[in-house]
Motif scaffolding. Structure first.
Motif, PDB file in Angstrom:
ATOM      1  N   LEU A   1     -11.460   5.884  -6.964  1.00 52.43           N
ATOM      2  CA  LEU A   1     -10.095   5.595  -6.551  1.00 52.43           C
ATOM      3  C   LEU A   1     -10.014   5.419  -5.040  1.00 52.43           C
ATOM      4  O   LEU A   1      -9.376   4.473  -4.539  1.00 52.43           O
ATOM      5  CB  LEU A   1      -9.182   6.741  -7.007  1.00 52.43           C
ATOM      6  CG  LEU A   1      -7.674   6.549  -6.880  1.00 52.43           C
ATOM      7  CD1 LEU A   1      -7.220   5.303  -7.618  1.00 52.43           C
ATOM      8  CD2 LEU A   1      -6.959   7.777  -7.431  1.00 52.43           C
TER       9      LEU A   1
ATOM     10  N   ARG B   1      -9.009   1.895  -3.128  1.00 53.89           N
ATOM     11  CA  ARG B   1      -7.794   2.040  -2.325  1.00 53.89           C
ATOM     12  C   ARG B   1      -8.026   1.572  -0.891  1.00 53.89           C
ATOM     13  O   ARG B   1      -7.106   1.093  -0.228  1.00 53.89           O
ATOM     14  CB  ARG B   1      -7.365   3.508  -2.349  1.00 53.89           C
ATOM     15  CG  ARG B   1      -6.023   3.799  -1.756  1.00 53.89           C
ATOM     16  CD  ARG B   1      -5.727   5.281  -1.898  1.00 53.89           C
ATOM     17  NE  ARG B   1      -5.371   5.653  -3.256  1.00 53.89           N
ATOM     18  CZ  ARG B   1      -5.497   6.882  -3.759  1.00 53.89           C
ATOM     19  NH1 ARG B   1      -6.008   7.853  -3.027  1.00 53.89           N
ATOM     20  NH2 ARG B   1      -5.119   7.132  -5.005  1.00 53.89           N
TER      21      ARG B   1
ATOM     22  N   SER C   1      -0.892   6.793  -2.549  1.00 47.58           N
ATOM     23  CA  SER C   1      -1.336   7.114  -3.911  1.00 47.58           C
ATOM     24  C   SER C   1      -1.596   5.879  -4.765  1.00 47.58           C
ATOM     25  O   SER C   1      -1.667   5.989  -5.993  1.00 47.58           O
ATOM     26  CB  SER C   1      -0.282   7.995  -4.595  1.00 47.58           C
ATOM     27  OG  SER C   1       0.962   7.312  -4.677  1.00 47.58           O
ATOM     28  N   ASP C   2      -1.731   4.701  -4.152  1.00 48.09           N
ATOM     29  CA  ASP C   2      -1.943   3.519  -4.996  1.00 48.09           C
ATOM     30  C   ASP C   2      -3.353   3.511  -5.589  1.00 48.09           C
ATOM     31  O   ASP C   2      -4.227   4.265  -5.162  1.00 48.09           O
ATOM     32  CB  ASP C   2      -1.635   2.230  -4.219  1.00 48.09           C
ATOM     33  CG  ASP C   2      -2.664   1.889  -3.151  1.00 48.09           C
ATOM     34  OD1 ASP C   2      -3.860   1.768  -3.479  1.00 48.09           O
ATOM     35  OD2 ASP C   2      -2.266   1.712  -1.975  1.00 48.09           O
ATOM     36  N   TRP C   3      -3.539   2.650  -6.563  1.00 49.14           N
ATOM     37  CA  TRP C   3      -4.817   2.553  -7.267  1.00 49.14           C
ATOM     38  C   TRP C   3      -5.520   1.237  -6.923  1.00 49.14           C
ATOM     39  O   TRP C   3      -6.108   0.592  -7.769  1.00 49.14           O
ATOM     40  CB  TRP C   3      -4.602   2.649  -8.773  1.00 49.14           C
ATOM     41  CG  TRP C   3      -4.296   4.047  -9.253  1.00 49.14           C
ATOM     42  CD1 TRP C   3      -3.567   4.998  -8.612  1.00 49.14           C
ATOM     43  CD2 TRP C   3      -4.724   4.644 -10.478  1.00 49.14           C
ATOM     44  NE1 TRP C   3      -3.492   6.144  -9.352  1.00 49.14           N
ATOM     45  CE2 TRP C   3      -4.203   5.955 -10.515  1.00 49.14           C
ATOM     46  CE3 TRP C   3      -5.486   4.204 -11.561  1.00 49.14           C
ATOM     47  CZ2 TRP C   3      -4.425   6.830 -11.576  1.00 49.14           C
ATOM     48  CZ3 TRP C   3      -5.695   5.062 -12.627  1.00 49.14           C
ATOM     49  CH2 TRP C   3      -5.188   6.364 -12.632  1.00 49.14           C
ATOM     50  N   GLY C   4      -5.462   0.855  -5.667  1.00 46.13           N
ATOM     51  CA  GLY C   4      -6.150  -0.356  -5.229  1.00 46.13           C
ATOM     52  C   GLY C   4      -5.313  -1.612  -5.345  1.00 46.13           C
ATOM     53  O   GLY C   4      -5.799  -2.711  -5.080  1.00 46.13           O
TER      54      GLY C   4
ATOM     55  N   ARG D   1       0.842  -1.200   0.000  1.00 38.90           N
ATOM     56  CA  ARG D   1       0.000   0.000   0.000  1.00 38.90           C
ATOM     57  C   ARG D   1       0.875   1.247   0.000  1.00 38.90           C
ATOM     58  O   ARG D   1       1.986   1.255   0.523  1.00 38.90           O
ATOM     59  CB  ARG D   1      -0.890   0.047   1.250  1.00 38.90           C
ATOM     60  CG  ARG D   1      -2.051  -0.915   1.244  1.00 38.90           C
ATOM     61  CD  ARG D   1      -2.957  -0.646   2.441  1.00 38.90           C
ATOM     62  NE  ARG D   1      -4.022  -1.630   2.538  1.00 38.90           N
ATOM     63  CZ  ARG D   1      -5.200  -1.530   1.929  1.00 38.90           C
ATOM     64  NH1 ARG D   1      -5.443  -0.478   1.170  1.00 38.90           N
ATOM     65  NH2 ARG D   1      -6.116  -2.464   2.075  1.00 38.90           N
TER      66      ARG D   1
END
Length: 737
Positions: A287, A291, A203-206, A200
């Motif tokens: 998003l 996330r 700013s991750d995208w899931g 994680r």
């Protein structure tokens, strides 16, 4: 009764002889000590997958004759593989018609570095070995002695006479595999093991990304980790978010594009349309939702990534490809590199995309004209769909660009080993590598494992294996492509199910896995080639040698410099856990793997509870027996840790662990491993965080959230966690630095 070369043989005898020559073993000992004879039907299926005609007695006879005379109908084999421990003068066999005994041969040996040696020798001046009639012609086999052992590398031996010419590859390997200084000459190191999708960041995208992995590598290196180990990063089927197992790849030569960090793509920062989409309230809401999930929702991640990637590709095409700037040249250089068939696999993805719209998901079910990559229909498709092929190639370019950045960041941060990557044992039968390389794959069979107590009918992993005969005919080129592709950004490479270098358990389609058989591979050649590539890429080799291991295989690994894979959970003997000084030195040690529970999960029997809940045991008594065994193992574990002074006397071996007790146990286990002789030890992030979890539960697919679990905190919080910092200090004090 059939007659083969004048000798009466039954059809069964001919089949058995052909199967033996092809490397199909006649039987195997199962886990329970029973000898299992391989049925004739299984042999026929395997031989057919290897390209032999076996449907009629005449076809069977012809196949046997072809197999027995294959090496007699050419001057030289495609390749000979040596290593520098070779005691005698290296030699190769030359086969020529007997009528050429008095002919002179002009030979030349051209080394990879450019040095060339040559000479002239008369055929009958060489050492005679044997002879044979092939049809109406007599052939003689001679031994040609090389002028010395060439240096490690790939060289070419050529022979020329009036009757024609021939050549072969000479590969020479060092005596043993490369080992970095961090784990050489008595030095010991440690590393951090993770699953990329589980990482994680704010700013991750899931899903975890290459950029998040880069951040972890930098931070872990600052703590003293020599390496960061990850799950396989192979390319998965494009457009199929339901196909996310890292051990079921479409291609082992390309990368998983789901891990691309979109915000790190240069085009993302340049493209106004992408910036507008990203900033929109709806996109940001979606998003934030994915996330926050505890599991990766691959479908929703796909729905977020793909529209954005399509926008960014159009920008790349219009602003970079259109003017052939520096970024275009970098992209074109990537596409043209020979070890990665980027364009061909991108072509496969484009054809898949076309036929999946018609509900056809397997290339063997495509119209026949499209099943052959070299067909005119495929060439026409490529000419008419160049933009779509470029799109898939561009995504691979992004993935490689970002993984290369991870590797470079580790080097610059001072990682003593670097990235530790994982090579899956095979490929999906409906994937790109199977279509591109079907001439060297045994398409139509799959890889698995014979029966054991947890899988009484055996296992069928659904992976397609290399055809060992075709692989040698191709001078091992496809095997080397896979190895090189996976070593280019790796300081260490784990070979999943390393026994595949010697033999693989094949399973016929439509039958239970207990109807399979072992097929032999050219183990000497494959080991030497792995060792050679290890040195050329400065890559440590780690062989996952768990399960049914052929006699002598581990000794061969040791001689060849491959590190063994020692899982503490299994390192028990005579009712005790092995003492730290009893662990193998040339090995990686770890408490568990992605297929096993975390330390806390092991203690709490979470894996047993999951198997019982999902009815994975053959009988209810099996689960009860495993609980009783786990109770004994807990007692042994506590005794071992107390003997080392890592837990206080009287520590209980029962009861659900409190957070504080779990932290003490987890820390003690890792210090036990740190004191061990194994030169490399790994720490799993789920253990650092004290999680009661298991990343993959073998024997399940949708019943369990395999390959979906995400860590509850980000990378920054993992490396700053007081438990992580305390463990690092303990590792340092115990000789891991």
């Amino acid at each position: 009764m059939l007659f083969y070369e004048g000798v009466g043989m039954t059809e069964s005898e001919i089949l058995d002889r052909l199967a033996e020559l092809a490397g199909i073993e006649p039987g195997w000992w199962d886990f329970f000590g029973k000898w299992r004879v391989v049925p004739a039907e299984t042999k026929k299926v395997f031989l057919s997958a290897m390209g032999f005609s076996i449907d009629t007695p005449e076809g069977l006879q012809a196949s046997l004759l072809e197999m027995e005379t294959r090496s007699w109908r050419r001057w030289m084999d495609p390749i000979a593989v040596f290593d520098q421990t070779w005691r005698d003068t290296p030699s190769v066999l030359i086969t020529v018609p007997a009528r050429l005994d008095l002919q002179q041969i002009l030979w030349s040996l051209t080394e990879e570095g450019g040095r060339s040696r040559s000479g002239i020798i008369q055929v009958n001046a060489m050492e005679w070995v044997e002879e044979r009639w092939v049809g109406e012609r007599l052939y003689k086999r001679w031994r040609f002695r090389l002028p010395g052992m060439p240096p490690p590398g790939y060289h070419r031996l050529s022979m020329q006479m009036e009757a024609g010419c021939s050549s072969m590859v000479l590969a020479v390997a060092p005596a043993s595999a490369y080992a970095p200084p961090a784990v050489s000459n008595g030095r010991k190191a440690w590393g951090l093991a993770t699953q990329v999708y589980a990482l994680r960041s704010p700013s991750d995208w899931g899903i975890g990304s290459y950029a998040t992995l880069k951040d972890l590598v930098i931070k872990a290196t600052a703590l003293g980790a020599a390496t960061v180990g990850v799950n396989p990063l192979h390319a998965l089927p494009f457009g199929r978010p339901d196909r996310y197992s890292p051990y079921f790849p479409s291609s082992r030569r390309l990368l998983n594009t789901a891990y691309i960090d979109i915000e790190e793509i240069p085009e993302f920062r340049e493209c106004p349309e992408a910036q507008r989409m990203f900033a929109s309230p709806g996109f940001q809401a979606n998003l934030a939702r994915v996330r926050g999930y505890p599991l990766v929702d691959y479908e929703q991640v796909f729905q977020l990534q793909r529209p954005m990637l399509e926008i960014l590709y159009r920008w790349f095409k219009d602003t970079h490809l259109a003017v052939t700037d520096a970024r275009t040249k970098a992209y074109q250089t990537f596409c043209n590199q020979g070890s990665r068939p980027v364009r061909l696999i991108s072509l496969f993805a484009a054809i898949c995309n076309q036929f999946e719209k018609e509900g056809i998901f397997y290339w063997r079910e495509w119209p026949e004209a499209y099943r052959d990559p070299s067909s005119p229909a495929v060439a026409d498709f490529a000419a008419n769909h160049q933009e779509q092929i470029d799109y898939f190639s561009w995504m691979q370019f992004l993935a490689h660009e970002q993984l290369q950045a991870v590797h470079q960041a580790g080097v610059e941060a001072g990682a003593k080993i670097g990235l530790y990557l994982d090579l899956a044992v095979g490929i999906a039968g409906d994937g790109a590598d199977a279509w591109v390389g079907q001439d060297v794959m045994a398409v139509g069979v799959s890889v698995g494992a014979p029966p054991d107590p947890l899988a009484p009918k055996g296992q069928d992993w659904g992976l397609v294996p290399f055809d060992p005969l075709a692989l040698r005919e191709a001078a091992y080129g496809p095997f080397l492509d896979v190895i090189r592709s996976n070593m280019q950004y790796a300081g260490a490479l784990r070979i999943d199910h390393a026994m595949a270098l010697q033999r693989l358990y094949w399973v016929p389609p439509g039958l239970d896995a207990d109807q399979g058989a072992y097929v032999r591979y050219p183990v000497d050649d494959l080991f030497r080639l792995m060792v050679l590539e290890s040195h050329r890429n400065k890559c440590l080799l780690i062989g996952e040698d768990l399960g049914t291991v052929p006699e002598g295989f581990r000794e061969r690994m040791d001689r060849s410099g491959l590190f063994a894979y020692r899982v503490m959970m299994f390192e028990q003997k005579d009712g005790c856990f092995k003492a730290p000084d009893a662990f193998d030195e040339q090995a990686l040690s770890i408490f568990a793997t992605h297929d096993l529970p975390s330390i806390r999960g092991y203690w709490n029997e979470a894996d047993i509870s999951a198997r019982e809940r999902l009815h994975l045991y053959p009988t209810p008594e099996s689960g009860l027996a495993e609980r009783a065994n786990r109770k004994r193992e807990r007692m042994r574990l506590i005794e071992a840790l107390m003997d080392e002074g890592l837990l206080p006397p009287g520590t209980p071996s029962e009861g659900i662990l409190s957070d504080e007790a779990a932290d003490r146990l987890i820390n003690a286990v890792h210090l036990y491993l740190a004191r061990g002789k194994s030169r490399l030890m790994m720490v799993q992030i789920e253990d650092v965080l004290g999680l009661d979890t298991q990343m993959n539960l073998p024997g399940t697919t949708v019943e369990y959230p395999n390959w979906k679990r995400r860590f509850p905190v980000g990378v920054g919080e993992v490396v700053e966690d007081p438990r992580m910092l305390a463990l690092v200090e303990g590792l340092r004090k115990n000789g891991r630095s």
